[in-house]
Design a protein around this motif. Structure first.
Motif, PDB file in Angstrom:
ATOM      1  N   LEU A 124     -35.821  31.187  33.568  1.00  0.00           N
ATOM      2  CA  LEU A 124     -35.440  31.169  32.154  1.00  0.00           C
ATOM      3  C   LEU A 124     -34.159  29.893  32.004  1.00  0.00           C
ATOM      4  N   ALA A 125     -33.435  29.676  33.094  1.00  0.00           N
ATOM      5  CA  ALA A 125     -32.281  28.614  33.011  1.00  0.00           C
ATOM      6  C   ALA A 125     -33.164  27.246  33.341  1.00  0.00           C
ATOM      7  N   GLY A 126     -34.341  27.149  33.961  1.00  0.00           N
ATOM      8  CA  GLY A 126     -34.833  26.083  34.568  1.00  0.00           C
ATOM      9  C   GLY A 126     -34.294  25.169  35.604  1.00  0.00           C
ATOM     10  N   GLU A 127     -33.468  26.167  36.544  1.00  0.00           N
ATOM     11  CA  GLU A 127     -32.846  25.342  37.667  1.00  0.00           C
ATOM     12  C   GLU A 127     -33.632  25.744  38.860  1.00  0.00           C
ATOM     13  N   GLU A 128     -33.244  25.013  39.715  1.00  0.00           N
ATOM     14  CA  GLU A 128     -33.597  25.510  41.321  1.00  0.00           C
ATOM     15  C   GLU A 128     -32.468  26.150  41.692  1.00  0.00           C
ATOM     16  N   VAL A 129     -32.799  27.168  42.599  1.00  0.00           N
ATOM     17  CA  VAL A 129     -31.836  28.309  43.414  1.00  0.00           C
ATOM     18  C   VAL A 129     -32.117  28.234  44.552  1.00  0.00           C
ATOM     19  N   MET A 130     -31.122  28.067  45.378  1.00  0.00           N
ATOM     20  CA  MET A 130     -31.175  28.102  46.915  1.00  0.00           C
ATOM     21  C   MET A 130     -30.771  29.264  47.544  1.00  0.00           C
ATOM     22  N   LEU A 131     -31.522  29.974  48.233  1.00  0.00           N
ATOM     23  CA  LEU A 131     -31.324  31.559  48.612  1.00  0.00           C
ATOM     24  C   LEU A 131     -31.093  31.355  50.249  1.00  0.00           C
ATOM     25  N   HIS A 132     -29.963  31.805  50.783  1.00  0.00           N
ATOM     26  CA  HIS A 132     -29.815  31.900  52.070  1.00  0.00           C
ATOM     27  C   HIS A 132     -28.804  32.957  52.730  1.00  0.00           C
ATOM     28  N   THR A 133     -28.459  33.761  51.809  1.00  0.00           N
ATOM     29  CA  THR A 133     -27.596  34.810  52.400  1.00  0.00           C
ATOM     30  C   THR A 133     -28.158  35.987  51.695  1.00  0.00           C
ATOM     31  N   GLY A 134     -27.896  37.400  52.255  1.00  0.00           N
ATOM     32  CA  GLY A 134     -28.221  38.582  51.497  1.00  0.00           C
ATOM     33  C   GLY A 134     -29.791  39.183  52.000  1.00  0.00           C
ATOM     34  N   PRO A 135     -30.350  39.989  51.543  1.00  0.00           N
ATOM     35  CA  PRO A 135     -31.632  40.650  51.852  1.00  0.00           C
ATOM     36  C   PRO A 135     -32.673  39.784  51.936  1.00  0.00           C
ATOM     37  N   LEU A 136     -33.468  39.700  52.942  1.00  0.00           N
ATOM     38  CA  LEU A 136     -34.504  38.569  53.056  1.00  0.00           C
ATOM     39  C   LEU A 136     -35.692  38.723  52.276  1.00  0.00           C
ATOM     40  N   LEU A 137     -36.223  39.919  52.170  1.00  0.00           N
ATOM     41  CA  LEU A 137     -37.598  40.236  51.548  1.00  0.00           C
ATOM     42  C   LEU A 137     -37.461  39.755  50.345  1.00  0.00           C
ATOM     43  N   PRO A 138     -36.388  40.074  49.356  1.00  0.00           N
ATOM     44  CA  PRO A 138     -36.571  39.643  47.754  1.00  0.00           C
ATOM     45  C   PRO A 138     -36.698  38.366  47.581  1.00  0.00           C
ATOM     46  N   ALA A 139     -35.767  37.521  48.601  1.00  0.00           N
ATOM     47  CA  ALA A 139     -35.731  36.168  48.391  1.00  0.00           C
ATOM     48  C   ALA A 139     -36.832  35.392  48.733  1.00  0.00           C
ATOM     49  N   ILE A 140     -37.748  36.262  49.983  1.00  0.00           N
ATOM     50  CA  ILE A 140     -39.091  35.649  50.322  1.00  0.00           C
ATOM     51  C   ILE A 140     -40.198  35.905  48.882  1.00  0.00           C
ATOM     52  N   ARG A 141     -40.010  37.072  48.565  1.00  0.00           N
ATOM     53  CA  ARG A 141     -40.896  37.555  47.346  1.00  0.00           C
ATOM     54  C   ARG A 141     -40.694  36.371  46.200  1.00  0.00           C
ATOM     55  N   ALA A 142     -39.408  35.992  45.883  1.00  0.00           N
ATOM     56  CA  ALA A 142     -39.252  35.207  44.829  1.00  0.00           C
ATOM     57  C   ALA A 142     -39.469  33.683  45.080  1.00  0.00           C
ATOM     58  N   THR A 143     -39.552  33.170  46.349  1.00  0.00           N
ATOM     59  CA  THR A 143     -40.090  31.826  46.701  1.00  0.00           C
ATOM     60  C   THR A 143     -41.594  31.546  46.686  1.00  0.00           C
ATOM     61  N   CYS A 144     -42.126  33.019  46.584  1.00  0.00           N
ATOM     62  CA  CYS A 144     -43.721  32.888  46.691  1.00  0.00           C
ATOM     63  C   CYS A 144     -44.287  33.422  45.437  1.00  0.00           C
ATOM     64  N   ALA A 145     -43.460  33.727  44.292  1.00  0.00           N
ATOM     65  CA  ALA A 145     -43.700  34.457  43.262  1.00  0.00           C
ATOM     66  C   ALA A 145     -44.581  33.200  42.347  1.00  0.00           C
ATOM     67  N   VAL A 146     -45.691  32.740  42.428  1.00  0.00           N
ATOM     68  CA  VAL A 146     -46.302  31.861  41.726  1.00  0.00           C
ATOM     69  C   VAL A 146     -46.868  32.456  40.424  1.00  0.00           C
ATOM     70  N   PRO A 147     -46.409  31.621  39.188  1.00  0.00           N
ATOM     71  CA  PRO A 147     -46.362  32.010  37.900  1.00  0.00           C
ATOM     72  C   PRO A 147     -47.806  32.287  37.611  1.00  0.00           C
ATOM     73  N   GLY A 148     -48.100  33.109  36.792  1.00  0.00           N
ATOM     74  CA  GLY A 148     -49.460  33.593  36.416  1.00  0.00           C
ATOM     75  C   GLY A 148     -50.199  34.394  37.538  1.00  0.00           C
ATOM     76  N   VAL A 149     -49.703  34.693  38.590  1.00  0.00           N
ATOM     77  CA  VAL A 149     -50.113  35.541  39.438  1.00  0.00           C
ATOM     78  C   VAL A 149     -49.461  36.509  40.002  1.00  0.00           C
ATOM     79  N   LEU A 150     -48.167  36.215  40.264  1.00  0.00           N
ATOM     80  CA  LEU A 150     -47.101  37.064  40.611  1.00  0.00           C
ATOM     81  C   LEU A 150     -46.046  37.248  39.810  1.00  0.00           C
ATOM     82  N   PRO A 151     -45.349  38.444  39.184  1.00  0.00           N
ATOM     83  CA  PRO A 151     -44.444  38.477  38.522  1.00  0.00           C
ATOM     84  C   PRO A 151     -43.067  37.753  39.030  1.00  0.00           C
ATOM     85  N   PRO A 152     -42.369  37.355  38.208  1.00  0.00           N
ATOM     86  CA  PRO A 152     -40.964  36.871  38.173  1.00  0.00           C
ATOM     87  C   PRO A 152     -40.141  37.805  39.224  1.00  0.00           C
TER      88      PRO A 152
END
Length: 367
Positions: A124-152
């Motif tokens: 929505l903001a059109g910004e890159e987000v760097m993830l390097h702290t906190g729970p690992l699995l949600p961040a990996i799901r996010a970086t792999c969330a291909v638009p049109g295939v996986l939900p945001p």
């Protein structure tokens, strides 16, 4: 809580040198990263830091959690993508990567033996987000969330999608630890052309689409869109390499492997191994050469953003810099600096987040 970036550095040949490894996106093509890591392990070269996008983030997360490359290859045998994906169907991350879930779900970035940062995009903001702290699995799901295939992926009040949308090969994120050497794995492919716009099928689907929405036209539109995305990503990857200039670039040419070809795991991994062996003389030469930039002794992650192109910038590798009101701004090129000086009003809104050193807590936008 222990900062992930204070974890024990890697062992082997890199004991005396800080090395960051950038692993890019590409779906099943990114399984070639496993061949790269396997050869590095054999050579006793263990990167001190990791930066990943999409599948590169997933592979990096598994490896950073102290799983050897050979074991990750066994895990990857459980990865799968529907052979016939119907446009309009939304998959879950767990459907594609079921065997990775139990290996990541209890981990946090702070627990990793090798510090990792992954790239995602706030849709929505059109910004890159760097993830390097906190729970690992949600961040990996996010970086792999291909638009049109996986939900945001909902994370930290944002809706995050695949980092490859903005940063398919995150060399700039690897820079943020100020390592002496950056190794980047460049995935190259020339996939077989599934879109035949002059075929009878395409002509019928196009004609039907002018009359009424239908699955046949939707499928053709999806194939066209995916091909357009591949063209854009190839261009983005080439620009990233030219602009960032990693010390060692490993080119992995995967021929006609497509993003969904997880069943070609063994072939893809072997190509990654061969490409890394070819690059070994350059890699050993880089490790033996005197460092050419100043580095942080404590391995802190520092975020400096070029206010013009929004690339993460290493002060030691910046092509230009300038000061305004006591703030130092770093730029990827002289052109970005000149644009900033000519049009400061345009970039004024980004000023508080630019040129600053940051110990990131959770998601951090790249602006």
């Amino acid at each position: 809580m222990i900062d992930a970036l204070e974890a024990t550095p890697g062992r082997g040949e890199t004991d005396e040198r800080s090395v960051a490894l950038a692993l890019g996106g590409g779906g099943a093509r990114g399984l070639a990263h496993l061949g790269v890591l396997e050869v590095l392990e054999t050579e006793g070269i263990r990167p001190t830091f990791l930066a990943g996008t999409s599948i590169g983030g997933l592979v990096g997360a598994l490896w950073a959690s102290a799983i050897p490359a050979a074991e990750i290859i066994a895990i990857a045998r459980g990865f799968r993508f529907p052979r016939r994906f119907v446009p309009g169907r939304v998959l879950s991350w767990e459907q594609i990567f079921p065997t990775a879930v139990p290996r990541l779900e209890r981990w946090a970035f702070e627990d990793l033996g090798t510090p990792l940062v992954v790239s995602a995009v706030d849709l929505l903001a059109g910004e890159e987000v760097m993830l390097h702290t906190g729970p690992l699995l949600p961040a990996i799901r996010a970086t792999c969330a291909v638009p049109g295939v996986l939900p945001p992926e909902p994370l930290g009040g944002r809706r995050l999608v695949d980092g490859g949308v903005m940063n398919v090969l995150p060399v700039d994120l690897a820079w943020s630890w100020e390592p002496e050497i950056v190794i980047a794995v460049n995935i190259i492919a020339s996939p077989r052309q599934t879109v035949r716009l002059d075929s009878r099928y395409a002509r019928i689907a196009t004609a039907l689409g002018r009359i009424v929405p239908n699955p046949m036209t939707a499928h053709l539109a999806y194939e066209i869109a995916m091909r357009a995305v591949e063209v854009a990503l190839d261009r983005q990857r080439a620009l990233a390499i030219a602009m960032t200039g990693p010390e060692v670039l490993i080119d992995v040419d995967l021929g006609d492997v497509s993003i969904g070809d997880f069943h070609r795991l063994d072939e893809v991994v072997e190509i990654g191994r061969r490409a890394t062996r070819v690059a070994l003389p350059r890699l050993h030469a880089a490790l033996a050469a005197p460092p050419c930039i100043a580095t942080h002794a404590d391995g802190r992650f520092t975020l400096h953003i070029d206010p013009v192109c929004r690339m993460a910038i290493s002060p030691g590798r910046a092509r230009a810099q300038c000061e305004r009101d006591g703030v130092t701004y770093y730029f990827c090129s002289i052109n970005c600096r000149d644009s900033f000086e000519r049009h400061q009003d345009r970039y004024g809104a980004m000023r508080p987040a630019c040129g600053s050193e940051s110990s990131l807590g959770g998601a951090q936008s790249g602006h």
